[in-house]
Design a protein around this motif. Structure first.
Motif, PDB file in Angstrom:
ATOM      1  N   THR A  45       0.436  -1.320   0.146  1.00 12.41           N
ATOM      2  CA  THR A  45       0.064   0.281   0.050  1.00 12.41           C
ATOM      3  C   THR A  45       0.978   0.946   0.253  1.00 12.41           C
ATOM      4  OG1 THR A  45      -2.129   1.178   1.392  1.00 12.41           O
ATOM      5  CG2 THR A  45      -0.411  -0.331   2.722  1.00 12.41           C
ATOM      6  N   ASN A  50      -2.504   3.878   3.286  1.00  8.60           N
ATOM      7  CA  ASN A  50      -4.003   3.476   4.755  1.00  8.60           C
ATOM      8  C   ASN A  50      -3.477   1.856   4.506  1.00  8.60           C
ATOM      9  OD1 ASN A  50      -5.858   3.142   5.626  1.00  8.60           O
ATOM     10  ND2 ASN A  50      -7.437   4.153   4.404  1.00  8.60           N
ATOM     11  N   TYR A  52      -4.913  -0.678   6.141  1.00  7.06           N
ATOM     12  CA  TYR A  52      -6.027  -0.877   6.463  1.00  7.06           C
ATOM     13  C   TYR A  52      -6.577  -0.898   5.736  1.00  7.06           C
ATOM     14  CZ  TYR A  52      -6.123   0.737  11.905  1.00  7.06           C
ATOM     15  OH  TYR A  52      -5.974   0.416  12.936  1.00  7.06           O
ATOM     16  N   LEU A  53      -6.341  -0.278   4.975  1.00  6.17           N
ATOM     17  CA  LEU A  53      -6.824  -0.929   2.806  1.00  6.17           C
ATOM     18  C   LEU A  53      -6.061  -2.687   2.701  1.00  6.17           C
ATOM     19  CD1 LEU A  53      -6.636   2.304   0.839  1.00  6.17           C
ATOM     20  CD2 LEU A  53      -8.579   0.933   1.444  1.00  6.17           C
ATOM     21  N   VAL A  74     -12.632  -3.366  -1.840  1.00  3.57           N
ATOM     22  CA  VAL A  74     -11.605  -2.435  -0.293  1.00  3.57           C
ATOM     23  C   VAL A  74     -11.630  -0.585  -0.895  1.00  3.57           C
ATOM     24  CG1 VAL A  74      -9.758  -2.289   0.573  1.00  3.57           C
ATOM     25  CG2 VAL A  74     -10.533  -4.731   0.472  1.00  3.57           C
ATOM     26  N   LEU A  75     -11.139  -0.837  -2.049  1.00  4.01           N
ATOM     27  CA  LEU A  75     -11.545   0.244  -3.240  1.00  4.01           C
ATOM     28  C   LEU A  75     -13.058   1.144  -3.120  1.00  4.01           C
ATOM     29  CD1 LEU A  75      -8.570  -0.341  -5.833  1.00  4.01           C
ATOM     30  CD2 LEU A  75      -8.363   1.166  -3.689  1.00  4.01           C
ATOM     31  N   GLU A  77     -15.278   1.222  -1.123  1.00  4.22           N
ATOM     32  CA  GLU A  77     -15.326   1.752   0.287  1.00  4.22           C
ATOM     33  C   GLU A  77     -14.670   2.739   0.651  1.00  4.22           C
ATOM     34  OE1 GLU A  77     -15.180  -1.962   2.542  1.00  4.22           O
ATOM     35  OE2 GLU A  77     -17.042  -3.023   1.769  1.00  4.22           O
ATOM     36  N   ASP A  78     -13.440   3.202  -0.356  1.00  2.00           N
ATOM     37  CA  ASP A  78     -12.803   4.185  -0.020  1.00  2.00           C
ATOM     38  C   ASP A  78     -12.617   5.205  -0.482  1.00  2.00           C
ATOM     39  OD1 ASP A  78     -10.292   5.447   1.090  1.00  2.00           O
ATOM     40  OD2 ASP A  78      -8.855   4.191  -0.219  1.00  2.00           O
ATOM     41  N   GLU A  79     -13.133   6.047   0.453  1.00  2.00           N
ATOM     42  CA  GLU A  79     -13.324   7.562  -0.149  1.00  2.00           C
ATOM     43  C   GLU A  79     -12.557   8.514  -0.697  1.00  2.00           C
ATOM     44  OE1 GLU A  79     -15.204   9.945   2.455  1.00  2.00           O
ATOM     45  OE2 GLU A  79     -17.225   8.276   2.803  1.00  2.00           O
ATOM     46  N   ALA A  80     -10.866   7.650  -0.676  1.00  2.00           N
ATOM     47  CA  ALA A  80      -9.686   8.930  -0.630  1.00  2.00           C
ATOM     48  C   ALA A  80      -9.567   8.077  -1.713  1.00  2.00           C
ATOM     49  CB  ALA A  80      -8.891   9.517   0.021  1.00  2.00           C
ATOM     50  N   ALA A  81      -9.574   6.845  -2.810  1.00  2.00           N
ATOM     51  CA  ALA A  81      -8.967   5.607  -4.305  1.00  2.00           C
ATOM     52  C   ALA A  81      -8.431   6.475  -4.340  1.00  2.00           C
ATOM     53  CB  ALA A  81     -10.441   4.921  -4.062  1.00  2.00           C
ATOM     54  N   ARG A  84      -4.878   6.867  -3.592  1.00  2.00           N
ATOM     55  CA  ARG A  84      -3.998   5.719  -3.362  1.00  2.00           C
ATOM     56  C   ARG A  84      -3.484   4.342  -4.448  1.00  2.00           C
ATOM     57  NH1 ARG A  84      -4.838   7.326   2.350  1.00  2.00           N
ATOM     58  NH2 ARG A  84      -7.268   6.652   2.583  1.00  2.00           N
TER      59      ARG A  84
END
Length: 247
Positions: A45, A50, A52-53, A74-75, A77-81, A84
């Protein structure tokens, strides 16, 4: 923290080992980017890291999803994808990677059989191209060597455009603990330093790890050949390193 990084996640099809090698111009990259789980997967990562990802991807792999499905879920659910960058390989050698549109250029990835290479804030695409070529060319070598060669190739091709500071290499076998987890946490030539540490680890550390307790097997003592080496002062052991005690 933003880690502008180049890395490889990979599987050894012959041994079933999974691993990550990574380098960057930030200290202690090995404490933040590489994640592995026995017989399950390996994840790096990076960019805006992150952890946690990576942990969520490994949980999904352990639940039976493949690398592509686990990463996509997983991505989602990630608002900042968009910030990443993640590379994943699962226990069957299926790989996937993501580079968000907001990652610092040059940024991108190459996904192949048993591996993914990825990087951001690189000198150019030649970095991950060299890494992929080095990994493919080293078929038949142990996974730690293949990962190391890929990292060396990326470093030689330009690496992180800011410079160099840390590097790490992690390999997981069938046990809950890693076979190998080494780092150059702060060094002017971290990939070269990691190669030096790997050479010493193969002679002094890996024989010890090979005889550590195994799940489902009775624990026994280390062989005398291993304990005799470790009883010596570090400079007197095979491969040297370390220092004598202060006198």
């Amino acid at each position: 923290m933003e880690l502008n990084t180049f890395s490889i996640v990979a599987r050894c099809a012959a041994a079933g080992h999974l691993g990550v090698a990574v380098a960057t111009a930030v200290p202690a990259v090995g404490s933040m980017c590489p994640f592995t789980m026995a017989a399950t997967g390996a994840v790096s990562t990076q960019s805006w890291v992150n952890p946690y990802l990576a942990l969520a991807v490994l949980d999904r792999l352990a639940g039976g999803e493949d690398a592509e499905a686990a990463l996509a879920a997983v991505l989602a659910e990630d608002e900042a994808a968009d910030l990443r960058q993640i590379g994943v390989v699962d226990g069957a050698g299926r790989a996937s990677a993501w580079t968000g549109a907001a990652c610092t250029p040059w940024a991108g990835q190459i996904v192949g059989e048993d591996f993914a290479v990825q990087g951001n804030m690189l000198t150019g695409p030649e970095v991950i191209g060299a890494m992929a070529a080095a990994f493919r060319a080293s078929t038949g070598e142990p996974l730690d060597e293949r990962l190391m060669r890929a990292l060396e190739a990326g470093d030689a091709a330009g690496g992180d455009r800011r410079g160099k500071q840390s590097a790490a290499l992690r390999v997981h076998g069938s046990e809950a603990y890693p076979l190998l987890d080494i780092r150059a946490d702060e060094h002017a030539a971290p990939v070269g330093e990691l190669r030096r540490i790997l050479g010493i680890a193969r002679l002094q550390l890996m024989p010890f790890v090979a005889h550590m307790p195994k799940r489902g097997q009775p624990a026994g003592p280390q062989p005398a050949a291993v304990t005799d080496v470790l009883a010596l002062a570090p400079p007197d052991r095979p491969g040297g390193g370390g220092a004598y005690p202060a006198r």
